[in-house]
Enzyme design. Sequence first.
Site, PDB file in Angstrom:
ATOM      1  N   GLY A 148       4.257   1.936  -5.136  1.00 34.31           N
ATOM      2  CA  GLY A 148       4.459   0.979  -5.361  1.00 34.31           C
ATOM      3  C   GLY A 148       5.251   0.100  -4.585  1.00 34.31           C
ATOM      4  O   GLY A 148       6.745  -0.041  -4.569  1.00 34.31           O
ATOM      5  N   THR A 149       4.763  -0.938  -4.296  1.00 32.65           N
ATOM      6  CA  THR A 149       5.243  -1.795  -3.760  1.00 32.65           C
ATOM      7  C   THR A 149       4.574  -2.498  -2.664  1.00 32.65           C
ATOM      8  O   THR A 149       2.993  -2.774  -2.957  1.00 32.65           O
ATOM      9  CB  THR A 149       5.838  -0.786  -2.115  1.00 32.65           C
ATOM     10  OG1 THR A 149       7.356  -1.912  -1.639  1.00 32.65           O
ATOM     11  CG2 THR A 149       5.251  -0.698  -1.364  1.00 32.65           C
TER      12      THR A 149
END
Lengths: 275, 204
Positions: free
Chosen positions: A57-58
């Site tokens: 998640g990035t």
Amino acid sequence: MIDFDPSTFGLAHTYQKEDKDEINTLRMPSAPQVIYKSLNGPTQTNGGNKLNNFKHGTTTLGFVFKEGILIAVDSRASMGSFLSSEQVRKVIEINEYLLGTMAGGAADCQYWLAYLANHCRTYELKNGSKLSVAAASKFLQGILIGYKNSGLSMGCMIAGTDLSGQHLYYIDNDGMRLKGDIFSVGSGSTYAYGVLDNHYKYDMSVNEAVELGIRAIYHATHRDTASGGVVRVYHIHQNGWTKVHDGLDVVDLHYQFAQQKGLVGDGDEAKQRLF
Amino acid sequence: MSGIFEYNGGSIVGMKGKNCIAVACDRRFGQQMSTITTNYQKVFKIQDNILLALSGLNTDIHTFYALMEKEINLYNLKENRKMKPTTFANLVASALYERRFGPFFVTPIVAGLENGKPILATYDSIGCKSDLDDFQVGGTGGNYIYGACEAFFKPDMSPEELEEVIGQSLVSGCDRDALSGWGGVVYVLTEQKITVKILKTKQT
């Protein structure tokens, strides 16, 4: 007695240092022992639920150009849908000539990149010359292959400068190691690639490259919920790396870019019904 | 982020004031981690003195609103009068319970003014009505907004103050939720008018 570094053969679960060696030396944390390894495939860190797949998640990106390498990252950390931080440092400064980016498990990336930093320094002291980017990334790959299927989550880029120039590698927890010119890693990578592929040229100036990196990360933060916070930009050149931007707020960037197009930026361009 | 209530994301909040009431919502329409639009309507005007705010699965937001619009139109035709906010609040509860074993995946907030007195009701997805609190939240960012509400709320606020407080609570709450945000709208309902304000928020 030969001191086996547990990660030498990627067999982190086999050897342990003896206590008496540590009396006069710095205490180095020993590499974690694997207790359970899945026989069928990767251990599912998020319960295996597709909707829960927050593995990366990035948004991080890096590209090689005429003046070296540009690295740009966002700064959001999320635990499910809870935003735990908007100020995370996803570029890890391994040493003055090597940078690592973080995607996936923060603890995994932080620990193993620090481990790599330790290894690079030891090599430098023992051999009198710096470790090449290729060798550093291969060392990390070796470690990760040793922990394959045990549930580590890392999608990092190793970028640095050595005697043969500036190089960019992508390493992940499956043991993949790829050398390349353009990489973007994380849940927002698809959005970043769109912008990056559109405007990338090898012959960019540093300023153009910085602008491109910022724009690509901004677009990813706008569309991807797991990316946001601030943009951090680093430039790697033959003398090491420079931190170009430490924290550019994407909120300000959004309204700046909207203004440049003559829009307000509140999402209401089509004048939607409000009742 | 598992679960049908987290698929589209979104947050709503309602707050009572002195002879006024406010609701606010975010504007994101997303599909899991991807944002599709930033101008999705989640608050609907049922009547001049009733607002219906919905959070949850966006398709059910739309369908449930259409159902309520139908109900109020039929009521107006049959009874030839406006519906009272307390009546509408009860109607929402029964309409939700009608689908007890195949529910609408929404958590509504009804806000209205009846004889100058603010009415605020919230429900779970199968129609349990709760109408005693001074502020209520709904959606994925609900718990974070609660914290901000507790901090900023005071009873009997004027419409201007209420607008400010509810806007701040919504924005602070949505800032901690990955699935809500991308704009905000505040609706303040008084005896004389409904004011609508679009908030400039993080678009990230």
